[in-house]
Motif scaffolding. Structure first.
Motif, PDB file in Angstrom:
ATOM      1  N   ALA A  19       0.834  -1.212   0.000  1.00  0.00           N
ATOM      2  CA  ALA A  19       0.000   0.000   0.000  1.00  0.00           C
ATOM      3  C   ALA A  19       0.860   1.251   0.000  1.00  0.00           C
ATOM      4  N   ALA A  41      -4.758   5.621  -2.111  1.00  0.00           N
ATOM      5  CA  ALA A  41      -3.368   5.991  -2.444  1.00  0.00           C
ATOM      6  C   ALA A  41      -2.382   5.615  -1.331  1.00  0.00           C
ATOM      7  N   GLY A  42      -2.884   5.491  -0.111  1.00  0.00           N
ATOM      8  CA  GLY A  42      -1.995   5.129   1.006  1.00  0.00           C
ATOM      9  C   GLY A  42      -1.820   6.250   2.022  1.00  0.00           C
ATOM     10  N   SER A  44      -3.962   7.404   4.527  1.00  0.00           N
ATOM     11  CA  SER A  44      -4.334   7.066   5.913  1.00  0.00           C
ATOM     12  C   SER A  44      -3.348   6.070   6.489  1.00  0.00           C
ATOM     13  N   THR A  45      -2.904   5.113   5.678  1.00  0.00           N
ATOM     14  CA  THR A  45      -1.927   4.139   6.160  1.00  0.00           C
ATOM     15  C   THR A  45      -0.669   4.865   6.629  1.00  0.00           C
ATOM     16  N   GLU A 156      -9.104  14.072   6.643  1.00  0.00           N
ATOM     17  CA  GLU A 156     -10.307  14.555   5.945  1.00  0.00           C
ATOM     18  C   GLU A 156     -11.274  15.282   6.892  1.00  0.00           C
TER      19      GLU A 156
END
Ligand SMILES: Nc1ncnc2c1ncn2[C@@H]1O[C@H](COP(=O)(O)OP(=O)(O)OP(=O)(O)O)[C@@H](O)[C@H]1O
Length: 253
Positions: A19, A41-42, A44-45, A156
């Motif tokens: 990710a 897209a990655g 939050s990770t 967000e």
């Protein structure tokens, strides 16, 4: 300019799927830094790894001099993270919730001061579920400030809000930054990133494809010969909406 967060060659795999693919970036102290990118897209990770909430596969993360591998607890003490709304016990009002969260951080907090900062003093005795969308977001931002953090993470924060509530939140985030707090934000709204962020990283499919100030990114695109196909008017529909309905705080914002 001091680097407060340094991310080097960060990778995150979920099983066979990668990710986050070898991401590197720095966040400067006192800036509003945006992570932008399409769904999946990655972003939050990446944020959750820096927040110490998710394990990384490889790479190095340093937050205010603390290495994530050795000192996650020291990092937890200096960051503010939006708590999941599921943690907002339904029977408690905002004042009681702030006391509760303060206890979790082992801090004595003045709920009145905190609620004043996010313009919710008149809701001190209200329950979370009784708040409007904008008020809920403001309360959620207030909870990031409980431990007087040096860095706050906002994922967000304005999704689903009306234009007035969104702009009010922009003011609140700018205020928090002007007091010296570093802000990292994810958003899908490019106008928001352009207005708020000192610098943004654009993430696509787990990689950073550009990192710079919004203005420099726009200037670079124009310098490459890009032109909009349609003429841009001096106002847009949001300007019409704000002009007709006002931008002052509303009770239900
Ligand atoms: N726990 C998980 N297990 C497996 N795959 C996951 C897990 N969490 C996220 N992913 C996948 O990793 C990728 C990145 O997800 P992530 O939530 O970081 O993206 P994002 O950029 O924050 O997206 P969005 O804008 O939709 O919030 C996505 O393809 C997602 O499906």
């Amino acid at each position: 300019m001091k680097t407060i967060i340094s991310v080097k060659n960060l990778q995150k795999k979920y099983g066979d799927f990668t990710a986050v693919k070898d991401i590197s970036f720095d966040v400067h102290e006192g800036e509003i830094f945006g992570l932008l990118g399409p769904n999946g897209a990655g972003k939050s990770t990446t944020l959750e790894i820096i927040e110490t909430l998710r394990d990384k596969t490889s790479g190095e993360v340093i937050v205010d001099g603390f290495n994530l591998d050795q000192s996650p607890d020291a990092i937890k003490k200096i960051i503010g993270v939006q708590l999941q709304s599921s943690g907002y016990y339904p029977g408690l009002n905002l004042t009681e919730l702030i006391h509760l969260f303060g206890g979790l951080y082992n801090r004595t907090v003045n709920p009145h001061e905190l609620l004043k900062l996010v313009n919710l003093t008149d809701k001190a005795k209200a329950k979370y579920k009784e708040l409007s969308g904008g008020q809920k977001q403001r309360f959620s931002i207030a909870t990031t400030l409980i431990n007087q953090p040096r860095i706050i993470f906002l994922d967000e924060p304005t999704t689903g809000l009306d234009p007035q509530a969104r702009r009010n939140l922009w003011d609140l985030i700018s205020d928090i930054r002007s007091k010296g707090t570093t802000v990292i934000i994810t958003t899908h709204y490019m106008d928001e990133a352009e207005y708020l962020c000192d610098r943004v990283a654009i993430v696509d499919a787990g990689r950073i494809v550009a990192i710079n100030s919004p203005h420099q990114l726009i200037d670079n695109l124009i310098a490459s010969g890009f032109e909009r196909t349609t003429e841009v008017k001096k106002a847009n529909l949001e300007d019409v909406f704000i002009n007709l309905t006002g931008k002052e705080w509303r009770k239900e914002d």
